[in-house]
Design an enzyme around this catalytic site. Structure first.
Site, PDB file in Angstrom:
ATOM      1  N   TYR A  95      21.228  11.546 -17.770  1.00  0.00           N
ATOM      2  CA  TYR A  95      20.427  12.277 -18.922  1.00  0.00           C
ATOM      3  C   TYR A  95      20.913  11.888 -20.194  1.00  0.00           C
ATOM      4  O   TYR A  95      21.882  11.217 -20.504  1.00  0.00           O
ATOM      5  CB  TYR A  95      20.553  13.893 -18.628  1.00  0.00           C
ATOM      6  CG  TYR A  95      21.841  14.546 -18.499  1.00  0.00           C
ATOM      7  CD1 TYR A  95      22.780  13.974 -17.720  1.00  0.00           C
ATOM      8  CD2 TYR A  95      22.190  15.262 -19.703  1.00  0.00           C
ATOM      9  CE1 TYR A  95      24.113  14.424 -17.666  1.00  0.00           C
ATOM     10  CE2 TYR A  95      23.653  15.812 -19.628  1.00  0.00           C
ATOM     11  CZ  TYR A  95      24.443  15.528 -18.664  1.00  0.00           C
ATOM     12  OH  TYR A  95      25.713  16.009 -18.833  1.00  0.00           O
ATOM     13  N   ASP A  97      22.171  13.479 -23.777  1.00  0.00           N
ATOM     14  CA  ASP A  97      22.805  14.599 -24.353  1.00  0.00           C
ATOM     15  C   ASP A  97      23.538  13.844 -25.588  1.00  0.00           C
ATOM     16  O   ASP A  97      24.208  13.317 -25.731  1.00  0.00           O
ATOM     17  CB  ASP A  97      24.117  14.909 -23.322  1.00  0.00           C
ATOM     18  CG  ASP A  97      24.455  16.388 -23.704  1.00  0.00           C
ATOM     19  OD1 ASP A  97      23.867  16.946 -24.204  1.00  0.00           O
ATOM     20  OD2 ASP A  97      25.602  16.629 -23.141  1.00  0.00           O
ATOM     21  N   ARG A 245      35.274  26.686 -12.991  1.00  0.00           N
ATOM     22  CA  ARG A 245      35.226  25.328 -13.214  1.00  0.00           C
ATOM     23  C   ARG A 245      35.949  25.051 -14.388  1.00  0.00           C
ATOM     24  O   ARG A 245      35.567  25.407 -15.529  1.00  0.00           O
ATOM     25  CB  ARG A 245      33.737  24.932 -13.391  1.00  0.00           C
ATOM     26  CG  ARG A 245      33.765  23.482 -13.732  1.00  0.00           C
ATOM     27  CD  ARG A 245      32.250  22.990 -13.683  1.00  0.00           C
ATOM     28  NE  ARG A 245      31.546  23.491 -14.774  1.00  0.00           N
ATOM     29  CZ  ARG A 245      31.081  22.982 -15.992  1.00  0.00           C
ATOM     30  NH1 ARG A 245      31.199  21.694 -15.994  1.00  0.00           N
ATOM     31  NH2 ARG A 245      30.287  23.753 -16.756  1.00  0.00           N
TER      32      ARG A 245
END
Lengths: 503, 64
Positions: A95, A97, A245
């Site tokens: 993608y 970014d 995470r």
């Protein structure tokens, strides 16, 4: 017992559009990624599967069942369409970014798997460059760099992610992982000519890390300014009751497979030891940000760094202590959470690299990026009698990271390989078999036209009936080949699969 | 800490070995230098032609 350290890497690549006066990096990144998707469509035209799936930003999910999958019919997610944001059949996300092309590896079960998928990401970017070249006007070319800075004070990241037990207090993670982040750069730094924090070439001709100049805080939420050594983003992309995470933003993007392997492998081990309270001693630095830079600027690896209690240590001493504890951890607790075989290989290489750094760092030019780059740049400087501030040395630094095979300097310095070309090629389209990325990737392969959106913790299917059906994947260790391989194999259609998952 | 001391002995042990090996080491050093020379020759052909322009125009937007 520490939980399995599922992990992955997300890399923002530098991008240059050559042959135009108006190089818009966002547009160039979009062209790059769309060229790749177009190429995939072209290749799979005969098979009829066009894996062009949008990213789904809906990230809040109800709890999960014991298997980690429970198809829910009641939620109608919105599908994001205006950004280039693709999910690939290997389970990765590709993608745009912050004006950079970014590729996130799928969730991996161990450090070696991360190396394979990080390499596969490089191949995806290379294939994208080739595909874009065919689509762009003559004379224009998109070039991608796997580095973290433009040498002018602009940085972009290579982030790691590690699954952790939510029960571990965040403060304990911070205090024990900070010394590792400050000192691990001695083997996973990618090297940089010069300094972007105000010092000139006389003071810092060459430093170990790409990123150290850009860190200003100890702990915090920011990622684009006032970057913290420990990032507090709390977005588990999994069952938030059970998991955290850890989003690591301090690392350099590595071209060396050994460096990537050690970066991820040692960090996973340190985090496992933190979970199991196996690290008795905290190295509290007097100034963590100052220490980070001192370590990066000290090619001798001998400079003492001040601790808060007045004592001093060197980066090597901190790493020796962490290594020693890790070896004891392996003996006392075992290495199941990082993979027994891979964990032992991490320990073997960790020790070898520390010994090498202690006796003769230049002997590690085939294993560590910063050593390889320094050796190359320094030899070039000597041959041509250049000063350290010379643009030709900065150019060598940038070109080390050029991903074009015919231009890359990293590809020419003789870095040791841990992977094979075949497994990397396969990892461009095949997901890892041992995490939930398997489910994501296989569904995209088999039911491409029915998967309308995907993200880390769910897939959204359109099986021809309203509403859309979301399949939550809140357990990163579920959805593996062992769990769902036969279910997927037995289901001709996505409707059949959803029925089987729901039963 | 006993274990750590044990590990940290290894470099000095190695140093002793290196003394015995001195001729081989310098041979190895020569070989490495020759390899590095070859590498420098090789990269000369792929280096950006105008380093100054290349470095100046390499400007990225800040990211994460």
């Amino acid at each position: 017992m520490a939980i399995q350290k599922i992990c992955g890497i997300e890399t923002e690549y530098g991008i240059v559009l050559r042959g135009t006066d108006d190089p818009n990096p966002i547009a160039a990144s979009s062209v790059l990624i769309n060229s790749y998707l177009h190429e995939l469509e072209r290749r799979s035209a005969s098979a009829g599967a066009a894996p062009k799936v949008g990213w789904d930003f809906e990230d809040e999910q109800p709890g999960t069942d014991a298997r980690g999958f429970s198809p829910l019919g009641a939620m109608a997610p919105e599908v994001e369409t205006h950004l280039v944001n693709a999910v690939l059949t290997n389970g990765a996300r590709y993608y745009v970014d912050h004006a950079h092309p970014e590729c996130s590896t799928p969730e991996c079960s161990d450090a070696r798997s991360v190396v394979v998928f990080d390499r596969a990401a490089e191949r995806i970017l290379q294939t994208s460059m080739d595909a874009a070249r065919r689509l762009l006007p003559a004379g224009q070319e998109i070039v991608v760099y796997k580095n973290n800075s433009d040498g002018k004070g602009n940085s972009y990241g290579c982030h790691e992610n590690y699954l952790m037990d939510r029960a571990v207090p965040f403060g304990r993670i911070v205090s024990h992982v900070t010394p590792h982040f400050i000192t691990r750069q001695i083997f996973c730094g990618a090297g940089k000519v010069g300094c972007e924090a105000g010092l000139g070439p006389d003071e810092v001709p060459f430093q170990i890390s790409q990123r150290a100049d850009f860190f200003e805080e100890e702990v915090g939420l920011e990622t684009t300014l006032k970057r913290p050594i420990v990032n507090t983003r709390d977005e588990p992309h999994a069952d938030a009751q059970k998991y955290r995470r850890l989003h690591v933003i301090i690392g350099d993007a590595n071209l060396s497979e050994v460096a990537t392997f050690l970066k991820v492998g040692t960090t996973a081990l340190v985090l496992a030891m933190i979970e199991d309270e196996f690290l008795p001693r905290e190295f509290a630095f007097a100034s963590p940000v100052g220490a980070l830079r001192r370590v990066s600027y000290d090619l001798t690896l001998r400079q003492p760094i001040a601790l808060a209690d007045g004592a001093t240590v060197t980066a090597l001493e901190v790493q020796w202590e962490l290594f020693t504890r890790a070896r004891k951890y392996a003996d006392d607790v075992g290495l199941a959470c990082v993979g027994e075989q891979v964990g032992n290989e991490v320990l073997r290489r960790w020790e070898a690299v520390l010994n090498g750094l202690e006796s003769d760092p230049s002997a590690l030019a085939g294993q560590l990026d910063w050593v390889a780059k320094h050796r190359l740049v320094d030899a070039y400087r000597e041959r041509h009698g250049l000063e350290w501030g010379d643009a030709r040395l900065a150019a060598l630094d940038l070109q080390y990271h050029d991903l074009r095979p015919d231009r890359s300097l990293a590809a020419r310095v003789g870095l040791e390989r841990l992977t094979t070309d075949d497994e990397v090629e396969r990892a461009m389209t095949e997901p890892p078999p041992d995490t939930r990325a398997y489910f994501r990737g296989k569904c995209l392969q088999k039911y491409a036209t029915d998967v309308v959106a995907a993200n880390w913790d769910s897939l959204v299917f359109d099986i021809g009936e309203e509403p859309l059906r979301r399949v939550p994947m809140m357990e990163p260790t579920r959805g593996t080949a062992a769990h769902v391989g036969s279910l997927i194999a037995a289901s001709e259609t996505s409707a059949e699969l959803l029925e089987r998952l729901g039963s | 800490m006993a274990e750590r001391e044990q590990i940290r002995k290894s470099p000095s042990e190695k140093a002793e070995v290196e003394v015995d090996d001195a001729p081989a080491t310098s041979e190895k050093g020569e070989k490495l230098k020759a390899e590095l020379d070859d590498l420098l020759d090789e990269i000369d052909e792929v280096l950006e032609t105008n380093a100054e322009d290349f470095v100046r125009s390499f400007v990225q937007k800040g990211g994460q």
